[in-house]
Scaffold this motif. Structure first.
Motif, PDB file in Angstrom:
ATOM      1  N   UNK A   1     -12.723 -19.589  13.136  1.00  0.00           N
ATOM      2  CA  UNK A   1     -12.974 -18.120  14.397  1.00  0.00           C
ATOM      3  C   UNK A   1     -13.609 -17.298  14.488  1.00  0.00           C
ATOM      4  N   UNK A   2     -14.714 -17.927  13.608  1.00  0.00           N
ATOM      5  CA  UNK A   2     -15.766 -17.489  13.575  1.00  0.00           C
ATOM      6  C   UNK A   2     -16.475 -18.037  15.245  1.00  0.00           C
ATOM      7  N   UNK A   3     -16.969 -19.694  14.478  1.00  0.00           N
ATOM      8  CA  UNK A   3     -16.828 -20.817  15.837  1.00  0.00           C
ATOM      9  C   UNK A   3     -16.346 -20.512  17.074  1.00  0.00           C
ATOM     10  N   UNK A   4     -15.553 -20.373  16.943  1.00  0.00           N
ATOM     11  CA  UNK A   4     -14.138 -19.566  18.395  1.00  0.00           C
ATOM     12  C   UNK A   4     -15.040 -18.532  19.108  1.00  0.00           C
ATOM     13  N   UNK A   5     -15.126 -17.571  18.468  1.00  0.00           N
ATOM     14  CA  UNK A   5     -15.544 -16.457  18.881  1.00  0.00           C
ATOM     15  C   UNK A   5     -17.301 -16.655  19.090  1.00  0.00           C
ATOM     16  N   UNK A   6     -17.452 -17.671  18.326  1.00  0.00           N
ATOM     17  CA  UNK A   6     -19.638 -17.648  19.524  1.00  0.00           C
ATOM     18  C   UNK A   6     -18.899 -19.207  20.536  1.00  0.00           C
ATOM     19  N   UNK A   7     -18.406 -19.401  20.630  1.00  0.00           N
ATOM     20  CA  UNK A   7     -17.871 -20.205  21.516  1.00  0.00           C
ATOM     21  C   UNK A   7     -17.881 -19.188  23.005  1.00  0.00           C
ATOM     22  N   UNK A   8     -17.144 -18.391  22.744  1.00  0.00           N
ATOM     23  CA  UNK A   8     -16.306 -17.351  23.536  1.00  0.00           C
ATOM     24  C   UNK A   8     -17.505 -16.587  24.284  1.00  0.00           C
ATOM     25  N   UNK A   9     -18.478 -16.447  23.341  1.00  0.00           N
ATOM     26  CA  UNK A   9     -19.160 -16.037  23.457  1.00  0.00           C
ATOM     27  C   UNK A   9     -20.053 -16.254  24.630  1.00  0.00           C
ATOM     28  N   UNK A  10     -20.690 -17.651  24.614  1.00  0.00           N
ATOM     29  CA  UNK A  10     -21.563 -18.152  24.476  1.00  0.00           C
ATOM     30  C   UNK A  10     -21.324 -18.217  26.332  1.00  0.00           C
TER      31      UNK A  10
END
Length: 177
Positions: free
Chosen positions: A60-69
């Motif tokens: 979930x943390x990795x997916x949120x970082x990708x969305x932010x980028x």
């Protein structure tokens, strides 16, 4: 986590169902929900291990970082697009409005008539609307001349008056645009 329904919860649930159905149906619906709660308490869901929970949190943390980028990239690209449109607009406007050419061109006050009409030698031929109105005026003028020559009675006078009014109306339309 086992939870049982208290008596006040049962009463509140029964009163809620009674608002939508008769008393017997409401009591039966409340009993069904109570029996469902007992089943959930009798067969609890298996718990995830701490390792599985940590893996889910990492994903979930990795997916949120990708969305932010991706969100930041979209903002930067849209700002760059707007800036490019502004720069191109400025370049085009400066290309088509050269101050040296504008200074040599005499000032013409056209009273709302487009400049392309004044560039030609025949205003009526250059503009389709003017050509149509000029043709209508010419037709009325010819009809008016024919009526005046051939009719000498009262009906001819009213026809001439009607044609004159139509000619005046069309002549006024030319200057309205």
């Amino acid at each position: 986590m086992q939870r049982t329904m208290s008596n006040t919860d049962k009463e509140n649930l029964t009163r809620l169902f009674e608002a939508f159905s008769d008393a017997d149906s409401a009591r039966q619906a409340a009993r069904d929900i109570e029996n469902g709660d007992k089943l959930f308490n009798a067969f609890p869901a298996p718990q995830l291990s701490d390792e599985a929970i940590e893996k889910v949190k990492a994903r979930v943390s990795l997916a949120l970082k990708r969305r932010r980028i991706v969100s930041i990239q979209w903002k930067v690209l849209s700002a760059a697009g707007v800036a490019a449109v502004i720069v191109i607009g400025i370049l085009l406007s400066s290309k088509f409005t050269n101050p040296a050419v504008e200074a040599r061109r005499p000032a013409i006050y056209t009273a709302g008539i487009p400049g392309r009409i004044w560039e030609g030698s025949d205003i009526i031929a250059d503009d389709a609307d003017f050509a149509v109105l000029a043709a209508e005026i010419e037709t009325i003028k010819n009809t008016l001349a024919g009526v005046q020559v051939s009719d000498n009675d009262e009906n001819g006078d009213s026809a001439v008056g009607d044609l004159e009014m139509e000619l005046i109306e069309i002549s006024g339309d030319i200057w309205k645009g």
